[in-house]
Design an enzyme around this catalytic site. Structure first.
Site, PDB file in Angstrom:
ATOM      1  CE  LYS A 216       2.351   2.560   4.001  1.00 15.26           C
ATOM      2  NZ  LYS A 216       2.125   1.215   3.445  1.00 15.26           N
TER       3      LYS A 216
ATOM      4  CB  THR B 137      -0.937   0.004   1.215  1.00 16.37           C
ATOM      5  OG1 THR B 137      -1.800  -1.132   1.146  1.00 16.37           O
ATOM      6  CG2 THR B 137      -1.781   1.268   1.246  1.00 16.37           C
TER       7      THR B 137
ATOM      8  CE  LYS C 243      -5.605  -1.359   1.530  1.00 17.52           C
ATOM      9  NZ  LYS C 243      -4.321  -2.077   1.634  1.00 17.52           N
TER      10      LYS C 243
END
Length: 288
Positions: free
Chosen positions: A237, A94, A169
């Site tokens: 994050k 990611t 995502k």
């Protein structure tokens, strides 16, 4: 059967690479912590290398699942130095859409395929081989990689050109953040109202309020157990990537910003490695 390399054997990458090996693919692995790579190779009868370049040499597909943009760039550059022309680099990290576009352009110059292909489903999904893959890249690369990714993925979708997988995502993480905050407040409210939470969930989980988070997290949230799952540090994050992209595209993510701040509260409470469902913990703190 494909000749593959898998770079990064963390809680996601390790099981994913294991599924590739069990499916009969030839798998070479590299991990920054060499002992973890040796343990994986012994368990799955794979090959381990002490450099990314050696692991990637001559393979059909290199898979990566690492920490962040910087790690990904380093891994790609090392792998690309030995990958054969026509091979494909599939990244499951990611990361940002910007790094995906950057590496896709580099890959094209080198005669390589590239897919940004972040996953959803968490550690449990990786271990069960039931992940969801959101990919960005060109259709021929996706078509070649798809049957191999099926070893660990139940759902795979090519969203669009390079960067689209990472953007999808981000949409996923925005949804999860909002659902978890709503679920945390709902359970907190129900407990303060002296309701039987198990009965409430049994009633509402069959209606419009139903979600994966409700089905899989309500009980541990009610019990205050968070020592598992997708860590708050990782979610922050991811939400940082989301908020950076929102600055670029001008989208208004008011709730996402708020939930990110709530996760900062959880970190301050000592919950950096707690599951993301720990949002309820900040609501359940004793009132001063």
């Amino acid at each position: 059967m494909a000749k593959t390399a898998f770079i990064g054997l963390g809680v996601m990458g390790g099981p994913m690479a294991g599924h590739l090996a069990r499916a009969g693919h030839d798998v070479a692995v590299y991990n920054r912590t060499e002992a973890k790579a040796r343990d994986w190779a012994q368990k799955h009868k794979g090959r381990t290398y002490t450099s990314v370049a050696k692991a990637a040499e001559g393979v059909d597909i290199v898979f990566s699942c690492v920490g962040n943009d910087r790690d990904l760039r380093e891994v790609f550059d090392a792998a690309a130095s030995t990958m054969r022309k026509g091979a494909i680099f599939v990244d499951h990290t990611t990361a940002s859409a910007e790094i995906a576009r950057e590496l896709a352009a580099k890959a094209e110059e080198l005669g390589l395929g590239f897919l940004d292909a972040p996953v959803s489903g968490g550690q449990a999904g990786a271990e069960a081989g039931r992940l969801t893959v959101m990919a960005g890249g060109d259709p021929p690369s996706f078509a070649e990689a798809q049957p191999i990714m099926s070893a660990y993925a139940a759902n795979m979708t090519l969203i669009g050109p390079a960067g689209s997988g990472q953007l999808a995502k981000m949409v996923n993480q925005i949804c999860i953040a909002g659902v978890l905050q709503g679920l945390a407040e709902a359970l907190h409210f129900g407990k303060r109202a002296d309701l039987d939470i198990e009965k409430v969930i049994a009633a509402i989980s069959k209606g419009a309020a139903q979600s994966w988070q409700m089905e899989n997290r309500w009980k541990t949230m009610d019990e205050g157990r968070f020592d598992f799952g997708f860590a708050v540090d990782w979610m922050r994050k991811d939400l940082g990537l989301v908020l950076d992209e929102a600055e670029r595209n001008g989208s208004k993510l008011e709730l996402t910003k708020l939930v990110d701040a709530y996760y900062a509260d959880v970190q301050a409470m000592g919950g950096k490695r707690w599951d993301t469902s720990s949002l309820i913990a900040r609501l359940e703190r004793p009132r001063s």
